[in-house]
Write an enzyme that holds these catalytic residues in place. Structure first.
Site, PDB file in Angstrom:
ATOM      1  N   SER A  33     -20.133  19.938  34.751  1.00 23.35           N
ATOM      2  CA  SER A  33     -19.575  19.330  33.539  1.00 23.35           C
ATOM      3  C   SER A  33     -20.588  19.331  32.404  1.00 23.35           C
ATOM      4  O   SER A  33     -21.797  19.184  32.630  1.00 23.35           O
ATOM      5  CB  SER A  33     -19.160  17.890  33.830  1.00 23.35           C
ATOM      6  N   TYR A  45     -20.651   9.394  36.106  1.00 23.01           N
ATOM      7  CA  TYR A  45     -19.962  10.677  36.326  1.00 23.01           C
ATOM      8  C   TYR A  45     -20.877  11.836  35.980  1.00 23.01           C
ATOM      9  O   TYR A  45     -21.072  12.772  36.776  1.00 23.01           O
ATOM     10  CB  TYR A  45     -18.681  10.741  35.493  1.00 23.01           C
ATOM     11  N   LYS A  57      -3.555  12.005  33.689  1.00 26.04           N
ATOM     12  CA  LYS A  57      -4.947  11.573  33.534  1.00 26.04           C
ATOM     13  C   LYS A  57      -5.099  10.343  32.645  1.00 26.04           C
ATOM     14  O   LYS A  57      -6.182   9.775  32.546  1.00 26.04           O
ATOM     15  CB  LYS A  57      -5.790  12.729  32.982  1.00 26.04           C
TER      16      LYS A  57
END
Length: 321
Positions: free
Chosen positions: A114, A141, A178
């Site tokens: 990411s 994250y 989401k």
């Protein structure tokens, strides 16, 4: 067989759609299938077998000889979750398990990293692997994705081909489930439909005007094209950026959404919430030279092209891909 983890999610289901279009129909879909709202993403797709996320290791021990490739897309992606143990289990330890299985059974692997690993971009957005240990993500994250990247680079044993992809701001069909983590385009479409206007964050920095904060927005159809390229390429292992290489403003995004919906532009600005203001990114842009250097030369959708396709062919008719 081709394994796709996170198969019922946004990117995983779009990858399966592209694989099916290319006549790859022996798909092993891996996910936590206890969330029925996501299963709509798999309707109409050619899938050979569904495997629960917790059963994949045992399944591989039995079926590895039939597996040609593994796409590890599944992850916990909620940037507002601060329980590190959840990310350690789902994003780090699970990825280590799959990495080691791919070594044991000679399976090539592409996994999702990411752009959240870059934090505020203090070191830029260059996928130079020597810089990865110095990066400072802004949340657990991002930490989990960077932790696994560092671990993978430090391993003496690696799959014979592997690639980690640092996804930038991905948008496109099948992301409806989401909620808060869906793309700004998805939220913009809903706001405009409901109110006729769009709210964007004000700038709290003197060098940016309101709505001119910039991101590298990449259409999911481009992302899965890169995944297929790497599956076919199978050399030049490493960690790669995956954006368009062109930053665009939230104002541009908003205007593109209004145009695609055939509505007059009406953008208002609200304060960025105080709890995220000091960690808010004002600019991201992927350096894409590394991916291009190994032969990927397909042009990316412009923001206007991607938003138009997404809005008119998926959001308005409520279609899945």
């Amino acid at each position: 067989m081709i394994i796709v983890t996170g198969a019922a999610g946004f990117i995983g289901s779009c990858l399966i759609a592209r694989l099916n279009e290319l006549n790859f129909n022996y798909i092993v879909a891996v996910d936590d299938f206890s969330f029925p709202e996501k299963n709509k993403n798999l309707e109409g797709k050619n899938i050979m077998e569904r495997v629960e996320r917790t059963e994949l290791a045992a399944w591989l021990d039995t079926n590895y000889q039939e597996v040609e490739f593994c796409f590890h897309i599944g992850a916990r992606t909620d940037t507002t979750e601060f329980n590190k143990a959840i990310f350690d289990e789902l994003n780090v330890d699970y990825s280590k398990m799959l990495w080691n299985k791919c070594i044991d059974y000679q399976i090539p692997l592409v996994y999702a990293s990411s752009a959240a690993t870059y934090g505020l971009g203090e070191l830029g957005y260059d996928d130079n692997e020597a810089l990865i240990p110095q990066l400072k993500p802004l949340n657990p994250y991002g930490d989990s994705k960077n932790d696994f990247d560092i671990w993978a680079l430090n391993q003496e044993k690696k799959p014979f081909f592997w690639a980690g992809l640092k996804f930038f701001n991905v948008y496109g069909p099948n992301e409806y489930h989401k909620s808060r983590m869906a793309s700004v385009i998805w939220h913009a479409f809903r706001q405009i439909n409901e109110t006729g206007s769009l709210r964007l964050f004000k700038s709290h920095r003197p060098d940016y005007t309101d709505g001119q904060q910039m991101r590298d927005f990449i259409y999911v159809k481009d992302l899965v094209s890169v995944c297929v390229f790497l599956m076919e390429h199978r050399k030049n292992s490493g960690i790669y950026n995956l954006g368009t290489g062109i930053a665009r403003s939230f104002n541009d995004l908003g205007k593109s959404t209004f145009v695609a919906m055939g509505k007059e532009v009406n953008i208002n600005y609200i304060d960025t919430p105080a709890d995220i203001r000091d960690k808010y990114q004002y600019f991201t842009e992927a350096n894409m030279n590394k991916l291009k250097s190994i032969g990927y030369d397909k042009p990316f959708y412009t923001l206007e092209e991607g938003v138009k396709d997404y809005v008119q062919n998926y959001l308005i008719p409520a279609n899945y891909w």
